[in-house]
Write a protein that holds these residues in place. Structure first.
Motif, PDB file in Angstrom:
ATOM      1  N   HIS A  40       0.830  -1.211   0.000  1.00 30.98           N
ATOM      2  CA  HIS A  40       0.000   0.000   0.000  1.00 30.98           C
ATOM      3  C   HIS A  40       0.866   1.264   0.000  1.00 30.98           C
ATOM      4  O   HIS A  40       0.557   2.246   0.671  1.00 30.98           O
ATOM      5  N   GLY A  41       1.961   1.206  -0.746  1.00 27.77           N
ATOM      6  CA  GLY A  41       2.829   2.365  -0.888  1.00 27.77           C
ATOM      7  C   GLY A  41       3.888   2.505   0.180  1.00 27.77           C
ATOM      8  O   GLY A  41       4.826   3.288   0.035  1.00 27.77           O
ATOM      9  N   LYS A  42       3.750   1.757   1.270  1.00 25.29           N
ATOM     10  CA  LYS A  42       4.723   1.846   2.356  1.00 25.29           C
ATOM     11  C   LYS A  42       5.833   0.819   2.167  1.00 25.29           C
ATOM     12  O   LYS A  42       5.578  -0.329   1.783  1.00 25.29           O
ATOM     13  N   LEU A  43       7.040   1.238   2.459  1.00 25.36           N
ATOM     14  CA  LEU A  43       8.191   0.354   2.314  1.00 25.36           C
ATOM     15  C   LEU A  43       8.199  -0.689   3.425  1.00 25.36           C
ATOM     16  O   LEU A  43       8.108  -0.353   4.606  1.00 25.36           O
ATOM     17  N   ILE A  44       8.315  -1.961   3.046  1.00 22.98           N
ATOM     18  CA  ILE A  44       8.400  -3.024   4.048  1.00 22.98           C
ATOM     19  C   ILE A  44       9.673  -3.853   3.899  1.00 22.98           C
ATOM     20  O   ILE A  44      10.000  -4.670   4.763  1.00 22.98           O
ATOM     21  N   GLY A  45      10.397  -3.637   2.802  1.00 25.10           N
ATOM     22  CA  GLY A  45      11.622  -4.405   2.612  1.00 25.10           C
ATOM     23  C   GLY A  45      12.318  -4.024   1.324  1.00 25.10           C
ATOM     24  O   GLY A  45      11.876  -3.136   0.593  1.00 25.10           O
ATOM     25  N   MET A  81      13.844 -11.221   1.046  1.00 21.04           N
ATOM     26  CA  MET A  81      14.072  -9.776   1.169  1.00 21.04           C
ATOM     27  C   MET A  81      14.639  -9.408   2.538  1.00 21.04           C
ATOM     28  O   MET A  81      14.514 -10.156   3.512  1.00 21.04           O
ATOM     29  N   THR A  82      15.251  -8.239   2.596  1.00 20.64           N
ATOM     30  CA  THR A  82      15.650  -7.644   3.867  1.00 20.64           C
ATOM     31  C   THR A  82      14.480  -6.815   4.368  1.00 20.64           C
ATOM     32  O   THR A  82      14.089  -5.834   3.732  1.00 20.64           O
ATOM     33  N   ALA A  83      13.892  -7.234   5.476  1.00 19.71           N
ATOM     34  CA  ALA A  83      12.733  -6.527   6.017  1.00 19.71           C
ATOM     35  C   ALA A  83      13.177  -5.288   6.787  1.00 19.71           C
ATOM     36  O   ALA A  83      14.262  -5.263   7.375  1.00 19.71           O
ATOM     37  N   SER A  84      12.343  -4.254   6.755  1.00 17.19           N
ATOM     38  CA  SER A  84      12.612  -2.999   7.475  1.00 17.19           C
ATOM     39  C   SER A  84      14.041  -2.511   7.239  1.00 17.19           C
ATOM     40  O   SER A  84      14.833  -2.363   8.176  1.00 17.19           O
ATOM     41  N   PRO A  85      14.399  -2.256   5.988  1.00 15.81           N
ATOM     42  CA  PRO A  85      15.777  -1.832   5.685  1.00 15.81           C
ATOM     43  C   PRO A  85      16.060  -0.422   6.191  1.00 15.81           C
ATOM     44  O   PRO A  85      15.145   0.347   6.501  1.00 15.81           O
ATOM     45  N   LEU A  86      17.326  -0.102   6.253  1.00 19.73           N
ATOM     46  CA  LEU A  86      17.748   1.245   6.617  1.00 19.73           C
ATOM     47  C   LEU A  86      17.229   2.227   5.573  1.00 19.73           C
ATOM     48  O   LEU A  86      17.321   1.972   4.371  1.00 19.73           O
ATOM     49  N   THR A  87      16.673   3.348   6.024  1.00 20.91           N
ATOM     50  CA  THR A  87      16.117   4.340   5.108  1.00 20.91           C
ATOM     51  C   THR A  87      16.598   5.738   5.471  1.00 20.91           C
ATOM     52  O   THR A  87      17.094   5.974   6.572  1.00 20.91           O
ATOM     53  N   PRO A 110      16.753   3.130   0.241  1.00 23.28           N
ATOM     54  CA  PRO A 110      15.406   3.633  -0.032  1.00 23.28           C
ATOM     55  C   PRO A 110      15.198   4.965   0.683  1.00 23.28           C
ATOM     56  O   PRO A 110      15.736   5.199   1.765  1.00 23.28           O
ATOM     57  N   VAL A 111      14.402   5.817   0.068  1.00 24.49           N
ATOM     58  CA  VAL A 111      14.080   7.120   0.651  1.00 24.49           C
ATOM     59  C   VAL A 111      12.576   7.151   0.910  1.00 24.49           C
ATOM     60  O   VAL A 111      11.781   6.863   0.006  1.00 24.49           O
ATOM     61  N   VAL A 112      12.189   7.483   2.130  1.00 22.78           N
ATOM     62  CA  VAL A 112      10.774   7.473   2.505  1.00 22.78           C
ATOM     63  C   VAL A 112      10.374   8.826   3.073  1.00 22.78           C
ATOM     64  O   VAL A 112      11.225   9.629   3.477  1.00 22.78           O
ATOM     65  N   ASP A 113       9.050   9.064   3.119  1.00 25.05           N
ATOM     66  CA  ASP A 113       8.562  10.282   3.762  1.00 25.05           C
ATOM     67  C   ASP A 113       8.283  10.002   5.232  1.00 25.05           C
ATOM     68  O   ASP A 113       8.582   8.912   5.741  1.00 25.05           O
ATOM     69  N   ASP A 114       7.692  10.960   5.917  1.00 27.72           N
ATOM     70  CA  ASP A 114       7.480  10.822   7.360  1.00 27.72           C
ATOM     71  C   ASP A 114       6.469   9.741   7.718  1.00 27.72           C
ATOM     72  O   ASP A 114       6.382   9.319   8.872  1.00 27.72           O
ATOM     73  N   THR A 115       5.691   9.286   6.740  1.00 30.69           N
ATOM     74  CA  THR A 115       4.703   8.234   7.002  1.00 30.69           C
ATOM     75  C   THR A 115       5.196   6.858   6.574  1.00 30.69           C
ATOM     76  O   THR A 115       4.460   5.882   6.667  1.00 30.69           O
ATOM     77  N   GLY A 116       6.441   6.796   6.088  1.00 28.74           N
ATOM     78  CA  GLY A 116       7.000   5.514   5.680  1.00 28.74           C
ATOM     79  C   GLY A 116       6.724   5.133   4.243  1.00 28.74           C
ATOM     80  O   GLY A 116       7.069   4.032   3.809  1.00 28.74           O
ATOM     81  N   HIS A 117       6.090   6.035   3.482  1.00 31.71           N
ATOM     82  CA  HIS A 117       5.823   5.755   2.073  1.00 31.71           C
ATOM     83  C   HIS A 117       7.095   5.986   1.248  1.00 31.71           C
ATOM     84  O   HIS A 117       7.823   6.957   1.463  1.00 31.71           O
ATOM     85  N   LEU A 118       7.328   5.102   0.309  1.00 33.74           N
ATOM     86  CA  LEU A 118       8.507   5.198  -0.547  1.00 33.74           C
ATOM     87  C   LEU A 118       8.385   6.398  -1.477  1.00 33.74           C
ATOM     88  O   LEU A 118       7.372   6.569  -2.152  1.00 33.74           O
TER      89      LEU A 118
END
Length: 225
Positions: A40-45, A81-87, A110-118
């Motif tokens: 749903h747009g959020k990075l998980i791995g 996959m690597t779960a919860s990678p460094l962002t 990976p680069v994410v916003d404040d809500t964890g979306h990629l």
């Protein structure tokens, strides 16, 4: 420099239930080495070509080609996959990203916003591209490297000389690691009006400062593979 100005923004992604075979094909067809995994747009791995290689049977395995394809088609991205990678965030500095990549031996973040979306992906190539652009090497800039006293005003004296010759300063880099004790090593790239002005500037700088190195890098005739 900010990460958001240099990162890739239109990033290919997969979900955790994508088959490993499909993820491999996406990376191969697009000449990329990593795929963010989102829900749903959020990075998980994140899954990389190294993850795929490590998960694949070795060359000494007794599986035939059909069994190998079946195995890869059954394995999911979530299995390797690597779960919860460094962002990082887009407003983080590119220099911070470079330190993390160097010290943690990571080739992409990976680069994410404040809500964890990629929102993007920063690779080591992006960092190198930013470095090349910021130095001015591709603009035909003249390169001067000095050993200057580690005291206030030492760089100002050089800049004042450059100003007299109407040289345009493109970049200034300072390091203490390679300089003699009590000195700092300063690399400055400039552009000048023409070759004659450049040669006169060379003579002036050599006469008044400790010039470790100078020249113009021949980018057009660089070594090529």
């Amino acid at each position: 420099m900010l990460i958001e100005d240099w990162m890739a923004k239109n990033v290919l992604t997969v979900d955790e239930n994508t088959s490993l075979m499909r993820a491999t094909r996406i990376m191969k067809e697009n000449a990329i080495r990593r795929l963010p995994v989102v829900s749903h747009g959020k990075l998980i791995g994140i899954v990389t070509d190294r993850d795929v290689k490590d998960a694949s049977p070795s060359k000494t395995a007794t599986l035939d080609i059909h069994e190998l394809y079946y195995l890869l088609s059954e394995m999911k991205v979530k299995d390797v996959m690597t779960a919860s990678p460094l962002t990082l965030r887009g407003k983080d500095s590119l220099e911070l990203a470079a330190v993390i990549m160097l010290e943690d031996k990571i080739s992409g973040l990976p680069v994410v916003d404040d809500t964890g979306h990629l929102v993007g992906l920063l690779s080591e190539t992006d960092v190198l591209r930013a470095f090349v652009r910021s130095t001015g090497i591709k603009d035909g800039a003249r390169r001067y490297t000095f050993d200057l006293p580690d005291s206030p005003g030492s760089v100002t004296r050089v800049v004042e000389t450059l100003r007299r010759f109407e040289a345009r300063v493109i970049s200034v880099l300072t390091s203490f690691e390679d300089a003699p004790e009590g000195m700092k090593r300063v690399s400055i790239r400039v552009t000048v009006a023409d070759q004659a002005v450049g040669e006169e500037l060379d003579r002036e700088l050599l006469a008044n400062f400790t010039v470790v190195d100078m020249g113009i890098d021949d980018v057009k005739n660089r070594p090529r593979k």
